[in-house]
Design an enzyme around this catalytic site. Sequence first.
Site, PDB file in Angstrom:
ATOM      1  N   GLY A 117      86.580  51.447  38.946  1.00  0.00           N
ATOM      2  CA  GLY A 117      85.162  51.773  38.924  1.00  0.00           C
ATOM      3  C   GLY A 117      84.814  52.600  37.703  1.00  0.00           C
ATOM      4  N   ARG A 134      83.681  57.296  34.052  1.00  0.00           N
ATOM      5  CA  ARG A 134      83.019  58.189  33.106  1.00  0.00           C
ATOM      6  C   ARG A 134      81.840  57.501  32.424  1.00  0.00           C
ATOM      7  NH1 ARG A 134      86.239  58.311  27.412  1.00  0.00           N
ATOM      8  NH2 ARG A 134      87.060  56.206  27.444  1.00  0.00           N
ATOM      9  N   LYS A 181      78.340  56.239  28.231  1.00  0.00           N
ATOM     10  CA  LYS A 181      79.790  56.386  28.397  1.00  0.00           C
ATOM     11  C   LYS A 181      80.180  57.815  28.035  1.00  0.00           C
ATOM     12  CE  LYS A 181      84.103  54.080  27.040  1.00  0.00           C
ATOM     13  NZ  LYS A 181      84.676  52.957  26.279  1.00  0.00           N
ATOM     14  N   ASP A 220      87.617  64.071  34.303  1.00  0.00           N
ATOM     15  CA  ASP A 220      86.414  64.883  34.154  1.00  0.00           C
ATOM     16  C   ASP A 220      85.173  64.058  33.844  1.00  0.00           C
ATOM     17  OD1 ASP A 220      86.784  64.162  31.509  1.00  0.00           O
ATOM     18  OD2 ASP A 220      87.375  66.166  30.824  1.00  0.00           O
ATOM     19  N   GLY A 221      85.349  62.747  33.620  1.00  0.00           N
ATOM     20  CA  GLY A 221      84.209  61.886  33.357  1.00  0.00           C
ATOM     21  C   GLY A 221      83.604  62.045  31.975  1.00  0.00           C
ATOM     22  N   ARG A 251      76.148  52.354  25.259  1.00  0.00           N
ATOM     23  CA  ARG A 251      76.692  51.010  25.065  1.00  0.00           C
ATOM     24  C   ARG A 251      75.693  49.965  25.552  1.00  0.00           C
ATOM     25  NH1 ARG A 251      82.712  49.929  26.879  1.00  0.00           N
ATOM     26  NH2 ARG A 251      81.925  50.067  29.013  1.00  0.00           N
ATOM     27  N   ASP A 289      90.105  44.454  34.556  1.00  0.00           N
ATOM     28  CA  ASP A 289      88.839  45.193  34.554  1.00  0.00           C
ATOM     29  C   ASP A 289      88.246  45.276  33.152  1.00  0.00           C
ATOM     30  OD1 ASP A 289      91.257  47.036  34.475  1.00  0.00           O
ATOM     31  OD2 ASP A 289      89.727  48.392  33.719  1.00  0.00           O
ATOM     32  N   ASN A 290      88.996  44.857  32.151  1.00  0.00           N
ATOM     33  CA  ASN A 290      88.501  44.850  30.770  1.00  0.00           C
ATOM     34  C   ASN A 290      88.193  43.441  30.274  1.00  0.00           C
ATOM     35  OD1 ASN A 290      88.695  47.612  30.603  1.00  0.00           O
ATOM     36  ND2 ASN A 290      90.733  47.596  29.679  1.00  0.00           N
TER      37      ASN A 290
END
Length: 491
Positions: A94, A97, A117, A129-130, A180, A256-257
Site C-alpha cells: 500500500g 508514503r 510522494k 515515517d512516510g 507525481r 507492485d511496481n
Amino acid sequence: MKERKVIIETGLNLENSYASLPKTFFTRQSPSHVPSPKLATLNYPLITSLGLNAKALQSNDGVDILAGNKIPKGAMPLAQAYAGHQFEHFTMLGDGRALLIGEHITPLGERFDIQLKGSGKTPYSRGGDGKAALGPMLREYIISEAMNALGIATTRSLAVVTTGESIIRETELPGAILTRIAASHIRVGTFQYVSRWGTVEELRALADYTLQRHFQEGDDKENRYLFLLQEVIKNQAKLIAKWQLVGFVHGVMNTDNMAISGETIDYGPCAFMDAYDPATVFSSIDTYGRYAYGNQPNIAAWNLARFAETLLPLLHINQNEAIKIAQNAVSDFTKLYKHNWLSGMRGKLGIFNEELEDEYLIESLLSTMQKYGADYTNTFRALTFDEIEDTVLFGKIEFDKWYELWQKRLTRQEKSKVSSKQLMKSSNPAVIPRNHRVEEALEAAVKQGDYSVMERLLDALSRPYDHSREQDHYSTLPEPSTCPYRTYCGT
C-alpha cells in the site's frame, strides 16, 4: 473565498473516480503538515500540457498545495491499498508514503492522477515515517523526465518541494515531497490485493474501473477481461523492449511496481547501463541479480502471469478453462516483446526491412560489446556517425567481421544510406542520464543548494536525439572505479 481563488489560479480541476471503488481499496488520509515548504524545482513544460498555472504554483499558496499543507478544492486525499511480490515473496503493501490527492482533468479532457510522494504516514507505512529525502525525489524527477524525452511511457514529476524537516536514514537528510503525475496508480499489486483479500464482486469492480479508465475499447469485446489482460501484456511488451533498447535498469521490478497503464513507475534504485552487460545490477538490495538488465523481460513475463492469476474468476466460470485462457494470453508476451525489441534494434542499426538473419547480426554485436566492455549508448552513437575508431571495438577482429556483415545487410533494402542514418539518429540517443552526471547534479542541489547543474542536465536530457556537440559533456564516461555503482530505494 481565498482558497477558491487559489484553485482557480492553479488550474487544478480535480475529480475522484478512484474513491468510487469499494472502501477496502483505499484509506482516506490527510497529508502531514510540514514546517517550511520551499519550491525546489517546477516542471514548466508539464505544467503547460496539463493546463496549469505556473505562476500560481510558485506562489506561497501554490507551494503549500504541492507540500500538502493546503488541500485544493475537489481533492479527496487517499492512500491506495495494494499487495505485491517483492523478490518473489508475497506481502501486503500500500501507499506507505504517498497520497493520491485527486485526478486532474486537463482542458483536453485527459485524466491524470496527482500524487504527493513523501507526504507522511499512512495505515500502510509498515513502521516507516512516510517521509522522503530530497535526493531520491530529485532523482525521480531527473530520470522520469529523461524517460519521457526518450519516448518511453512513464509517470512524470510536476514539482519537488523541500519541507524544512530533517529525514533520518543512514544520516540526517533534507526532507522533500514530489508531486507525481500518472495515467493512474493502478498496479498489478492492486489486483493481487483484491484477489487475495477481496471478493469476486470487488475484483470485477476494479477490472471494470480499469477498463473504463484505460481500455474503453473493451466494452465491445466478447470477453472484456481477456481483452484487459491482452492489452496490459501488449503495453508491457512495448515498455520493456524500450527499456532494453536504451539500457535502462529499473532495479526493483516487484509486481507492485508494474503499472496497469503501461507506464514506468517507482524510480527507486534505477539507473542506465554504461558498458553493455546483461548481468548489470545497480540496486543495493538485489543481491542475486533477480532484476538485472538481462532478466527484465523474463521478470515482466513472471509479473504478468501473477496478474493473469488474479483475473481467473473473471475470465471463465470454469477454472480449468480460465487457466487455459490466461496461459495462452501470457504466452504471447515473449513473442510480442521479441518483435518490439527486434524492430527497435533494427532501427538502431538503420535497418528497415526484416530478414531471418537479423537476430544473429544483433546478438553478434552485443556479444562483442560485452566481451570488450563497450559502452552501450556510445557504441550505437558511434555507428550512427561512423566514428567507431573512438570506441574500444575499433580494430577488434570480431567487430571487423561484424561490421562487414552489417554493411552488406544495409545493401539488402530499398532505403538509401541517408535514410538509414536518419533512422539511426532517431533511434540512438546521444545522451542518457549517466549515473555520474546524475550524482553530480544531486550533490550540487542537496549539499550546496545549487540547482543549476541539474537544470543544465535536464536541458540536455530533454533533447536526446538532437546529437548536438553541446551534448558531448553528457556523453563522456565516468572515471574508472574499483567500486561498482550502487543505487538505493530512497525509503
